[in-house]
Design a protein around this motif. Structure first.
Motif, PDB file in Angstrom:
ATOM      1  N   LEU A 121      -1.283   6.838  -8.027  1.00 64.85           N
ATOM      2  CA  LEU A 121      -1.908   5.550  -8.333  1.00 64.85           C
ATOM      3  C   LEU A 121      -2.930   5.668  -9.459  1.00 64.85           C
ATOM      4  CD1 LEU A 121      -2.389   4.186  -4.703  1.00 64.85           C
ATOM      5  CD2 LEU A 121      -0.747   3.382  -6.408  1.00 64.85           C
ATOM      6  N   LEU A 122      -3.614   6.779  -9.538  1.00 66.53           N
ATOM      7  CA  LEU A 122      -4.596   6.970 -10.610  1.00 66.53           C
ATOM      8  C   LEU A 122      -3.925   7.111 -11.969  1.00 66.53           C
ATOM      9  CD1 LEU A 122      -7.054   9.489  -8.888  1.00 66.53           C
ATOM     10  CD2 LEU A 122      -7.526   7.085  -9.449  1.00 66.53           C
ATOM     11  N   ASN A 123      -2.697   7.637 -11.980  1.00 65.98           N
ATOM     12  CA  ASN A 123      -2.038   7.940 -13.245  1.00 65.98           C
ATOM     13  C   ASN A 123      -0.952   6.947 -13.643  1.00 65.98           C
ATOM     14  OD1 ASN A 123      -3.560  10.308 -13.678  1.00 65.98           O
ATOM     15  ND2 ASN A 123      -2.213  11.471 -12.316  1.00 65.98           N
ATOM     16  N   ASP A 124      -0.466   6.163 -12.700  1.00 66.35           N
ATOM     17  CA  ASP A 124       0.611   5.199 -12.975  1.00 66.35           C
ATOM     18  C   ASP A 124       0.032   3.786 -12.888  1.00 66.35           C
ATOM     19  OD1 ASP A 124       2.829   3.520 -12.965  1.00 66.35           O
ATOM     20  OD2 ASP A 124       4.074   4.934 -11.831  1.00 66.35           O
ATOM     21  N   GLU A 125      -0.358   3.262 -14.025  1.00 65.46           N
ATOM     22  CA  GLU A 125      -1.026   1.951 -14.052  1.00 65.46           C
ATOM     23  C   GLU A 125      -0.117   0.830 -13.560  1.00 65.46           C
ATOM     24  OE1 GLU A 125      -4.230   0.851 -14.785  1.00 65.46           O
ATOM     25  OE2 GLU A 125      -4.616   2.981 -14.461  1.00 65.46           O
ATOM     26  N   ASP A 126       1.159   0.910 -13.894  1.00 66.90           N
ATOM     27  CA  ASP A 126       2.073  -0.163 -13.475  1.00 66.90           C
ATOM     28  C   ASP A 126       2.211  -0.198 -11.955  1.00 66.90           C
ATOM     29  OD1 ASP A 126       2.509  -0.934 -16.086  1.00 66.90           O
ATOM     30  OD2 ASP A 126       4.331   0.265 -16.325  1.00 66.90           O
ATOM     31  N   LEU A 127       2.395   0.966 -11.357  1.00 68.12           N
ATOM     32  CA  LEU A 127       2.522   1.010  -9.901  1.00 68.12           C
ATOM     33  C   LEU A 127       1.224   0.597  -9.231  1.00 68.12           C
ATOM     34  CD1 LEU A 127       4.117   1.747  -7.349  1.00 68.12           C
ATOM     35  CD2 LEU A 127       3.242   4.093  -7.599  1.00 68.12           C
ATOM     36  N   ARG A 128       0.114   1.119  -9.724  1.00 71.35           N
ATOM     37  CA  ARG A 128      -1.174   0.760  -9.123  1.00 71.35           C
ATOM     38  C   ARG A 128      -1.415  -0.734  -9.215  1.00 71.35           C
ATOM     39  NH1 ARG A 128      -5.947  -0.697 -10.594  1.00 71.35           N
ATOM     40  NH2 ARG A 128      -5.496  -0.399 -12.801  1.00 71.35           N
ATOM     41  N   SER A 129      -1.148  -1.318 -10.370  1.00 75.40           N
ATOM     42  CA  SER A 129      -1.374  -2.752 -10.545  1.00 75.40           C
ATOM     43  C   SER A 129      -0.475  -3.568  -9.617  1.00 75.40           C
ATOM     44  CB  SER A 129      -1.126  -3.146 -11.999  1.00 75.40           C
ATOM     45  OG  SER A 129      -1.384  -4.511 -12.201  1.00 75.40           O
ATOM     46  N   ALA A 139       0.869  -1.176   0.000  1.00 78.85           N
ATOM     47  CA  ALA A 139       0.000   0.000   0.000  1.00 78.85           C
ATOM     48  C   ALA A 139       0.904   1.223   0.000  1.00 78.85           C
ATOM     49  CB  ALA A 139      -0.900   0.010   1.238  1.00 78.85           C
ATOM     50  N   LEU A 140       0.303   2.397  -0.089  1.00 78.66           N
ATOM     51  CA  LEU A 140       1.033   3.640   0.128  1.00 78.66           C
ATOM     52  C   LEU A 140       0.610   4.180   1.489  1.00 78.66           C
ATOM     53  CD1 LEU A 140       0.961   5.386  -3.377  1.00 78.66           C
ATOM     54  CD2 LEU A 140       2.688   3.856  -2.399  1.00 78.66           C
ATOM     55  N   ILE A 141       1.585   4.372   2.384  1.00 74.83           N
ATOM     56  CA  ILE A 141       1.320   4.759   3.763  1.00 74.83           C
ATOM     57  C   ILE A 141       1.743   6.220   3.956  1.00 74.83           C
ATOM     58  CG2 ILE A 141       1.672   4.174   6.176  1.00 74.83           C
ATOM     59  CD1 ILE A 141       0.444   1.919   4.490  1.00 74.83           C
ATOM     60  N   CYS A 142       0.818   7.023   4.469  1.00 72.33           N
ATOM     61  CA  CYS A 142       1.067   8.448   4.681  1.00 72.33           C
ATOM     62  C   CYS A 142       0.896   8.786   6.160  1.00 72.33           C
ATOM     63  CB  CYS A 142       0.096   9.302   3.865  1.00 72.33           C
ATOM     64  SG  CYS A 142       0.121   8.944   2.085  1.00 72.33           S
ATOM     65  N   ASP A 143       1.677   9.755   6.625  1.00 77.99           N
ATOM     66  CA  ASP A 143       1.514  10.207   8.005  1.00 77.99           C
ATOM     67  C   ASP A 143       0.110  10.774   8.210  1.00 77.99           C
ATOM     68  OD1 ASP A 143       4.043   9.436   8.708  1.00 77.99           O
ATOM     69  OD2 ASP A 143       4.939  11.418   8.397  1.00 77.99           O
TER      70      ASP A 143
END
Length: 383
Positions: free
Chosen positions: A331-339, A313-317
Protein backbone atom coordinates in the motif's frame (compact mmCIF):
# COMPACT_ATOMS: atom_id res chain seq x y z
CA UNK A 1 -40.76 1.12 25.49
CA UNK A 2 -39.46 1.25 29.02
CA UNK A 3 -35.96 -0.23 29.08
CA UNK A 4 -33.52 -1.12 31.84
CA UNK A 5 -29.85 -1.48 30.82
CA UNK A 6 -27.15 -3.08 32.97
CA UNK A 7 -23.58 -2.78 31.69
CA UNK A 8 -20.29 -4.27 32.80
CA UNK A 9 -18.44 -1.29 31.34
CA UNK A 10 -18.03 2.14 32.96
CA UNK A 11 -20.11 4.79 31.20
CA UNK A 12 -16.98 6.58 30.05
CA UNK A 13 -17.28 8.11 26.55
CA UNK A 14 -13.53 7.71 26.04
CA UNK A 15 -13.95 3.91 26.22
CA UNK A 16 -15.39 2.09 23.23
CA UNK A 17 -17.89 0.01 25.21
CA UNK A 18 -18.88 2.90 27.44
CA UNK A 19 -19.45 5.16 24.46
CA UNK A 20 -21.67 2.67 22.62
CA UNK A 21 -23.89 2.06 25.66
CA UNK A 22 -24.28 5.81 26.12
CA UNK A 23 -25.12 6.32 22.45
CA UNK A 24 -27.63 3.48 22.26
CA UNK A 25 -29.34 4.67 25.43
CA UNK A 26 -29.49 8.35 24.54
CA UNK A 27 -30.57 7.54 21.00
CA UNK A 28 -33.53 5.52 22.25
CA UNK A 29 -34.44 8.32 24.66
CA UNK A 30 -34.39 10.78 21.77
CA UNK A 31 -36.94 8.56 20.02
CA UNK A 32 -39.26 8.84 23.01
CA UNK A 33 -38.43 5.71 25.00
CA UNK A 34 -37.57 5.57 28.70
CA UNK A 35 -34.13 4.12 29.34
CA UNK A 36 -32.43 3.62 32.71
CA UNK A 37 -28.76 2.62 32.67
CA UNK A 38 -26.63 1.30 35.52
CA UNK A 39 -22.88 0.73 35.42
CA UNK A 40 -20.45 -1.15 37.73
CA UNK A 41 -20.00 1.74 40.14
CA UNK A 42 -23.75 1.53 40.87
CA UNK A 43 -23.73 -2.09 41.97
CA UNK A 44 -20.33 -3.78 42.11
CA UNK A 45 -19.33 -4.93 45.61
CA UNK A 46 -15.87 -4.32 47.14
CA UNK A 47 -14.96 -1.84 44.44
CA UNK A 48 -11.51 -1.18 45.87
CA UNK A 49 -10.36 -4.73 45.16
CA UNK A 50 -8.37 -5.61 42.08
CA UNK A 51 -9.25 -9.30 41.90
CA UNK A 52 -12.49 -11.13 41.30
CA UNK A 53 -14.01 -8.54 38.96
CA UNK A 54 -16.53 -10.92 37.40
CA UNK A 55 -17.64 -12.44 40.72
CA UNK A 56 -17.96 -9.03 42.39
CA UNK A 57 -19.91 -7.67 39.43
CA UNK A 58 -22.23 -10.68 39.25
CA UNK A 59 -23.01 -10.70 42.97
CA UNK A 60 -23.35 -6.93 43.27
CA UNK A 61 -25.65 -6.75 40.26
CA UNK A 62 -27.82 -9.53 41.71
CA UNK A 63 -28.12 -7.78 45.08
CA UNK A 64 -28.85 -4.44 43.38
CA UNK A 65 -31.47 -6.07 41.20
CA UNK A 66 -33.27 -7.75 44.10
CA UNK A 67 -33.34 -4.57 46.20
CA UNK A 68 -33.91 -1.84 43.62
CA UNK A 69 -35.58 -3.28 40.50
CA UNK A 70 -39.18 -4.22 39.82
CA UNK A 71 -38.91 -6.27 36.60
CA UNK A 72 -42.59 -5.85 35.80
CA UNK A 73 -42.00 -2.10 35.41
CA UNK A 74 -40.00 -2.68 32.21
CA UNK A 75 -40.78 -3.95 28.75
CA UNK A 76 -37.22 -5.00 28.08
CA UNK A 77 -33.97 -5.46 29.99
CA UNK A 78 -30.62 -5.23 28.21
CA UNK A 79 -27.57 -6.98 29.62
CA UNK A 80 -24.23 -5.70 28.32
CA UNK A 81 -21.89 -8.48 29.47
CA UNK A 82 -21.99 -12.05 30.73
CA UNK A 83 -21.60 -11.09 34.40
CA UNK A 84 -25.39 -10.84 34.80
CA UNK A 85 -25.97 -14.58 34.69
CA UNK A 86 -27.55 -14.69 38.17
CA UNK A 87 -30.24 -12.20 37.15
CA UNK A 88 -30.83 -13.87 33.79
CA UNK A 89 -31.15 -17.34 35.30
CA UNK A 90 -33.69 -16.01 37.81
CA UNK A 91 -35.76 -14.00 35.35
CA UNK A 92 -35.85 -16.54 32.54
CA UNK A 93 -38.18 -18.81 34.52
CA UNK A 94 -40.51 -16.03 35.63
CA UNK A 95 -43.92 -15.30 34.15
CA UNK A 96 -45.06 -11.83 33.18
CA UNK A 97 -41.48 -10.65 32.80
CA UNK A 98 -39.66 -8.31 30.41
CA UNK A 99 -37.92 -9.41 27.23
CA UNK A 100 -34.33 -10.33 28.12
CA UNK A 101 -31.69 -9.08 25.68
CA UNK A 102 -28.03 -10.10 25.58
CA UNK A 103 -26.67 -6.93 23.95
CA UNK A 104 -22.94 -7.30 23.49
CA UNK A 105 -20.16 -4.85 22.74
CA UNK A 106 -17.87 -7.85 22.63
CA UNK A 107 -18.78 -11.51 22.89
CA UNK A 108 -17.03 -13.03 25.90
CA UNK A 109 -17.40 -16.58 24.59
CA UNK A 110 -15.47 -15.78 21.41
CA UNK A 111 -13.06 -13.35 23.07
CA UNK A 112 -12.07 -16.06 25.57
CA UNK A 113 -11.64 -18.63 22.81
CA UNK A 114 -9.35 -16.27 20.92
CA UNK A 115 -7.36 -15.33 24.04
CA UNK A 116 -6.53 -18.96 24.73
CA UNK A 117 -5.00 -19.15 21.26
CA UNK A 118 -2.88 -15.98 21.34
CA UNK A 119 -2.06 -16.21 25.05
CA UNK A 120 -1.75 -19.94 25.91
CA UNK A 121 -0.81 -20.91 29.49
CA UNK A 122 2.94 -20.84 30.09
CA UNK A 123 3.23 -22.15 33.64
CA UNK A 124 1.61 -24.69 35.92
CA UNK A 125 -0.20 -21.84 37.64
CA UNK A 126 -1.50 -20.58 34.29
CA UNK A 127 -2.74 -24.05 33.36
CA UNK A 128 -4.46 -24.42 36.72
CA UNK A 129 -6.22 -21.09 36.28
CA UNK A 130 -7.28 -22.10 32.76
CA UNK A 131 -8.97 -25.21 34.12
CA UNK A 132 -10.63 -23.13 36.83
CA UNK A 133 -11.87 -20.63 34.24
CA UNK A 134 -13.27 -23.39 32.05
CA UNK A 135 -15.19 -24.89 34.96
CA UNK A 136 -16.41 -21.62 36.46
CA UNK A 137 -16.31 -18.57 34.19
CA UNK A 138 -17.13 -20.43 30.99
CA UNK A 139 -20.14 -22.08 32.61
CA UNK A 140 -21.44 -18.83 34.02
CA UNK A 141 -20.99 -17.12 30.66
CA UNK A 142 -22.97 -19.89 28.98
CA UNK A 143 -25.73 -19.54 31.61
CA UNK A 144 -25.98 -15.81 30.82
CA UNK A 145 -26.48 -16.31 27.11
CA UNK A 146 -28.66 -19.42 27.21
CA UNK A 147 -31.14 -17.63 29.49
CA UNK A 148 -31.53 -14.50 27.38
CA UNK A 149 -34.46 -14.41 24.96
CA UNK A 150 -32.67 -12.63 22.13
CA UNK A 151 -29.15 -11.62 21.15
CA UNK A 152 -27.78 -8.39 19.64
CA UNK A 153 -24.16 -7.93 18.57
CA UNK A 154 -22.35 -5.09 16.82
CA UNK A 155 -20.72 -7.28 14.18
CA UNK A 156 -21.74 -10.24 12.07
CA UNK A 157 -18.78 -12.33 13.24
CA UNK A 158 -20.12 -12.50 16.80
CA UNK A 159 -23.65 -13.16 15.63
CA UNK A 160 -22.56 -16.07 13.43
CA UNK A 161 -20.57 -17.50 16.32
CA UNK A 162 -23.75 -17.64 18.39
CA UNK A 163 -25.73 -19.17 15.55
CA UNK A 164 -23.04 -21.79 14.98
CA UNK A 165 -23.12 -22.55 18.72
CA UNK A 166 -26.85 -23.25 18.49
CA UNK A 167 -27.72 -20.90 21.38
CA UNK A 168 -30.30 -18.88 19.41
CA UNK A 169 -32.41 -19.34 16.30
CA UNK A 170 -31.59 -16.86 13.56
CA UNK A 171 -34.79 -14.85 14.02
CA UNK A 172 -33.82 -14.09 17.62
CA UNK A 173 -30.47 -12.58 16.71
CA UNK A 174 -29.44 -9.30 15.16
CA UNK A 175 -26.24 -7.49 14.39
CA UNK A 176 -26.34 -3.69 14.29
CA UNK A 177 -23.13 -1.81 13.61
CA UNK A 178 -22.60 1.27 15.78
CA UNK A 179 -22.24 4.78 14.43
CA UNK A 180 -19.13 6.91 14.08
CA UNK A 181 -18.58 10.29 15.65
CA UNK A 182 -19.30 13.24 13.39
CA UNK A 183 -15.66 14.33 13.65
CA UNK A 184 -14.67 11.27 11.58
CA UNK A 185 -17.58 11.35 9.15
CA UNK A 186 -16.94 15.03 8.37
CA UNK A 187 -13.40 14.38 7.04
CA UNK A 188 -13.37 14.81 3.23
CA UNK A 189 -11.64 12.13 1.17
CA UNK A 190 -8.20 13.22 0.00
CA UNK A 191 -5.92 10.76 -1.87
CA UNK A 192 -2.77 12.80 -1.23
CA UNK A 193 -1.13 11.55 1.96
CA UNK A 194 2.09 11.78 3.91
CA UNK A 195 4.32 8.71 4.13
CA UNK A 196 2.82 7.66 7.45
CA UNK A 197 1.29 4.57 9.05
CA UNK A 198 -1.11 5.01 11.97
CA UNK A 199 -2.41 2.89 14.84
CA UNK A 200 -5.16 3.70 17.35
CA UNK A 201 -5.74 1.49 20.35
CA UNK A 202 -4.81 0.59 23.88
CA UNK A 203 -1.41 -0.99 24.53
CA UNK A 204 -2.66 -4.47 25.42
CA UNK A 205 -1.84 -7.95 24.18
CA UNK A 206 -5.29 -8.35 22.65
CA UNK A 207 -4.43 -5.65 20.13
CA UNK A 208 -1.70 -7.81 18.60
CA UNK A 209 1.27 -5.91 20.01
CA UNK A 210 3.78 -8.59 19.03
CA UNK A 211 2.73 -8.34 15.40
CA UNK A 212 2.47 -4.56 15.56
CA UNK A 213 5.98 -4.05 16.93
CA UNK A 214 7.64 -6.64 14.69
CA UNK A 215 6.00 -5.48 11.47
CA UNK A 216 6.50 -1.78 12.08
CA UNK A 217 10.02 -2.32 13.39
CA UNK A 218 10.95 -4.02 10.11
CA UNK A 219 9.26 -1.41 7.92
CA UNK A 220 10.65 1.59 9.76
CA UNK A 221 14.14 0.12 9.47
CA UNK A 222 13.65 -0.48 5.75
CA UNK A 223 12.14 2.96 5.04
CA UNK A 224 13.91 5.75 6.96
CA UNK A 225 11.43 8.30 5.59
CA UNK A 226 8.42 6.42 7.02
CA UNK A 227 6.67 7.75 10.14
CA UNK A 228 4.56 5.72 12.56
CA UNK A 229 1.85 7.50 14.59
CA UNK A 230 0.31 5.87 17.67
CA UNK A 231 -2.86 7.25 19.26
CA UNK A 232 -4.79 6.22 22.35
CA UNK A 233 -2.26 3.80 23.84
CA UNK A 234 -3.15 4.93 27.39
CA UNK A 235 0.36 3.89 28.39
CA UNK A 236 3.40 6.01 29.11
CA UNK A 237 5.40 6.80 25.95
CA UNK A 238 8.52 5.35 27.58
CA UNK A 239 6.91 1.91 27.86
CA UNK A 240 5.63 2.01 24.28
CA UNK A 241 8.82 3.26 22.63
CA UNK A 242 10.93 0.67 24.49
CA UNK A 243 9.35 -2.01 22.30
CA UNK A 244 11.15 -0.66 19.22
CA UNK A 245 14.87 -0.60 18.35
CA UNK A 246 16.56 2.65 19.33
CA UNK A 247 17.66 3.27 15.73
CA UNK A 248 14.05 3.80 14.55
CA UNK A 249 12.55 5.49 17.59
CA UNK A 250 12.93 8.94 16.03
CA UNK A 251 10.46 7.84 13.32
CA UNK A 252 7.75 7.07 15.90
CA UNK A 253 5.32 9.63 17.32
CA UNK A 254 3.34 8.61 20.38
CA UNK A 255 0.55 11.12 20.72
CA UNK A 256 -0.85 12.14 24.11
CA UNK A 257 -4.55 11.83 24.82
CA UNK A 258 -6.20 14.02 22.19
CA UNK A 259 -9.71 15.26 21.42
CA UNK A 260 -11.56 13.28 18.76
CA UNK A 261 -11.16 16.06 16.20
CA UNK A 262 -7.37 16.02 16.56
CA UNK A 263 -7.21 12.25 16.15
CA UNK A 264 -9.36 12.48 13.02
CA UNK A 265 -7.08 15.17 11.60
CA UNK A 266 -4.04 13.03 12.35
CA UNK A 267 -5.50 9.97 10.67
CA UNK A 268 -6.36 12.07 7.63
CA UNK A 269 -2.61 12.51 7.03
CA UNK A 270 -1.71 8.80 7.03
CA UNK A 271 -1.58 6.49 4.03
CA UNK A 272 -2.13 3.26 5.95
CA UNK A 273 -3.88 2.25 9.15
CA UNK A 274 -2.50 -0.89 10.78
CA UNK A 275 -4.64 -2.76 13.31
CA UNK A 276 -3.54 -6.37 13.94
CA UNK A 277 -6.03 -7.03 16.75
CA UNK A 278 -6.62 -10.55 18.01
CA UNK A 279 -10.27 -9.90 18.90
CA UNK A 280 -12.71 -7.01 18.61
CA UNK A 281 -16.40 -6.74 19.36
CA UNK A 282 -16.43 -4.23 16.51
CA UNK A 283 -13.11 -2.43 16.21
CA UNK A 284 -14.27 1.15 16.01
CA UNK A 285 -10.73 2.30 15.29
CA UNK A 286 -10.72 0.56 11.90
CA UNK A 287 -13.99 2.18 10.79
CA UNK A 288 -12.86 5.58 12.07
CA UNK A 289 -9.58 5.35 10.16
CA UNK A 290 -11.42 4.33 6.99
CA UNK A 291 -13.70 7.35 7.40
CA UNK A 292 -10.56 9.47 7.48
CA UNK A 293 -9.37 8.03 4.16
CA UNK A 294 -6.76 5.54 5.41
CA UNK A 295 -6.22 2.24 3.62
CA UNK A 296 -6.62 -0.35 6.37
CA UNK A 297 -4.59 -3.47 7.07
CA UNK A 298 -6.31 -5.54 9.73
CA UNK A 299 -7.37 -9.01 10.85
CA UNK A 300 -10.63 -11.00 10.44
CA UNK A 301 -12.24 -9.94 13.70
CA UNK A 302 -15.12 -7.58 14.43
CA UNK A 303 -15.74 -5.14 11.60
CA UNK A 304 -12.60 -6.45 9.89
CA UNK A 305 -14.29 -9.83 9.37
CA UNK A 306 -17.07 -8.09 7.40
CA UNK A 307 -14.69 -6.30 5.02
CA UNK A 308 -13.83 -7.61 1.55
CA UNK A 309 -10.14 -8.37 1.27
CA UNK A 310 -8.48 -6.46 -1.54
CA UNK A 311 -11.43 -4.12 -1.95
CA UNK A 312 -12.37 -2.50 1.38
CA UNK A 313 -9.09 -3.34 3.17
CA UNK A 314 -6.27 -5.86 3.21
CA UNK A 315 -7.09 -8.67 5.65
CA UNK A 316 -4.32 -10.81 7.14
CA UNK A 317 -4.48 -13.86 9.39
CA UNK A 318 -3.87 -13.14 13.06
CA UNK A 319 -0.34 -14.58 13.23
CA UNK A 320 0.81 -13.95 9.65
CA UNK A 321 3.49 -11.33 10.23
CA UNK A 322 5.03 -11.63 6.73
CA UNK A 323 1.61 -11.06 5.14
CA UNK A 324 1.01 -7.98 7.30
CA UNK A 325 4.38 -6.55 6.36
CA UNK A 326 3.79 -7.20 2.65
CA UNK A 327 0.33 -5.66 2.81
CA UNK A 328 1.54 -2.40 4.36
CA UNK A 329 4.56 -2.20 2.07
CA UNK A 330 2.38 -2.78 -0.99
CA UNK A 331 0.00 0.00 0.00
CA UNK A 332 2.87 2.39 0.67
CA UNK A 333 4.39 1.74 -2.75
CA UNK A 334 1.35 1.16 -4.99
CA UNK A 335 -0.56 4.43 -5.15
CA UNK A 336 -3.31 3.07 -7.38
CA UNK A 337 -4.10 0.16 -5.09
CA UNK A 338 -3.88 2.29 -1.96
CA UNK A 339 -6.16 4.93 -3.44
CA UNK A 340 -8.71 2.30 -4.53
CA UNK A 341 -8.83 0.57 -1.15
CA UNK A 342 -8.87 3.87 0.74
CA UNK A 343 -11.76 5.21 -1.37
CA UNK A 344 -13.74 1.95 -1.11
CA UNK A 345 -13.22 1.89 2.63
CA UNK A 346 -14.22 5.53 2.94
CA UNK A 347 -17.46 4.91 1.07
CA UNK A 348 -18.13 1.72 3.03
CA UNK A 349 -18.36 3.53 6.37
CA UNK A 350 -20.33 6.62 5.39
CA UNK A 351 -23.61 5.01 6.48
CA UNK A 352 -22.28 4.24 9.96
CA UNK A 353 -24.39 6.91 11.62
CA UNK A 354 -25.83 6.72 15.09
CA UNK A 355 -29.30 7.89 14.07
CA UNK A 356 -29.57 5.04 11.55
CA UNK A 357 -28.18 2.49 14.02
CA UNK A 358 -30.54 3.49 16.82
CA UNK A 359 -33.55 3.48 14.50
CA UNK A 360 -32.67 -0.06 13.42
CA UNK A 361 -32.35 -1.16 17.04
CA UNK A 362 -35.71 0.41 17.88
CA UNK A 363 -37.43 -1.44 15.01
CA UNK A 364 -35.93 -4.76 16.04
CA UNK A 365 -36.88 -4.33 19.69
CA UNK A 366 -40.45 -3.40 18.80
CA UNK A 367 -40.72 -6.39 16.48
CA UNK A 368 -39.42 -8.74 19.14
CA UNK A 369 -41.76 -7.31 21.75
CA UNK A 370 -44.72 -7.79 19.40
CA UNK A 371 -43.79 -11.35 18.47
CA UNK A 372 -41.61 -12.78 21.24
CA UNK A 373 -42.58 -10.91 24.38
CA UNK A 374 -42.76 -13.34 27.32
CA UNK A 375 -45.74 -11.34 28.55
CA UNK A 376 -47.67 -11.77 25.34
CA UNK A 377 -46.99 -15.53 25.39
CA UNK A 378 -47.77 -16.03 29.06
CA UNK A 379 -51.16 -17.67 29.71
CA UNK A 380 -51.34 -16.20 33.22
CA UNK A 381 -51.02 -12.62 32.02
CA UNK A 382 -54.34 -10.73 32.33
CA UNK A 383 -55.82 -9.51 29.06
Amino acid sequence: MKILSLTNSPLDPSLGSGKTVLRWSQGLRDLGHEVEVYEPKDFQVLQGMRRGWKFRTAWGAWQFFKEKVRPQDYDLIEFYGDEFWLILRHLSSQKNRPLLVAHTNGLELLATERERKYNPPQSLRDRAYLEFAKQIHDRFSHIAFVNADVFVSICERDRHYMLDSGLYPREKTASIMPGLDVEYLSIPFTPERAHRVAYVGSWTQRKGLGQLCTVMGNLLSKYPNLTFDLYGTNTSPEIVIANFPSAIQKQITIHPRLPTQKIAEGLAKAKVFFFPSQYEGFGMAVAEAMACGCAAVTTPTGFGADLEDGEDALICDFEDIPAMERAIETLLNDEDLRSKIARNGYQRVQDLRWDLAVSKLERIYLDWLNVDSPRSNCPDTPA
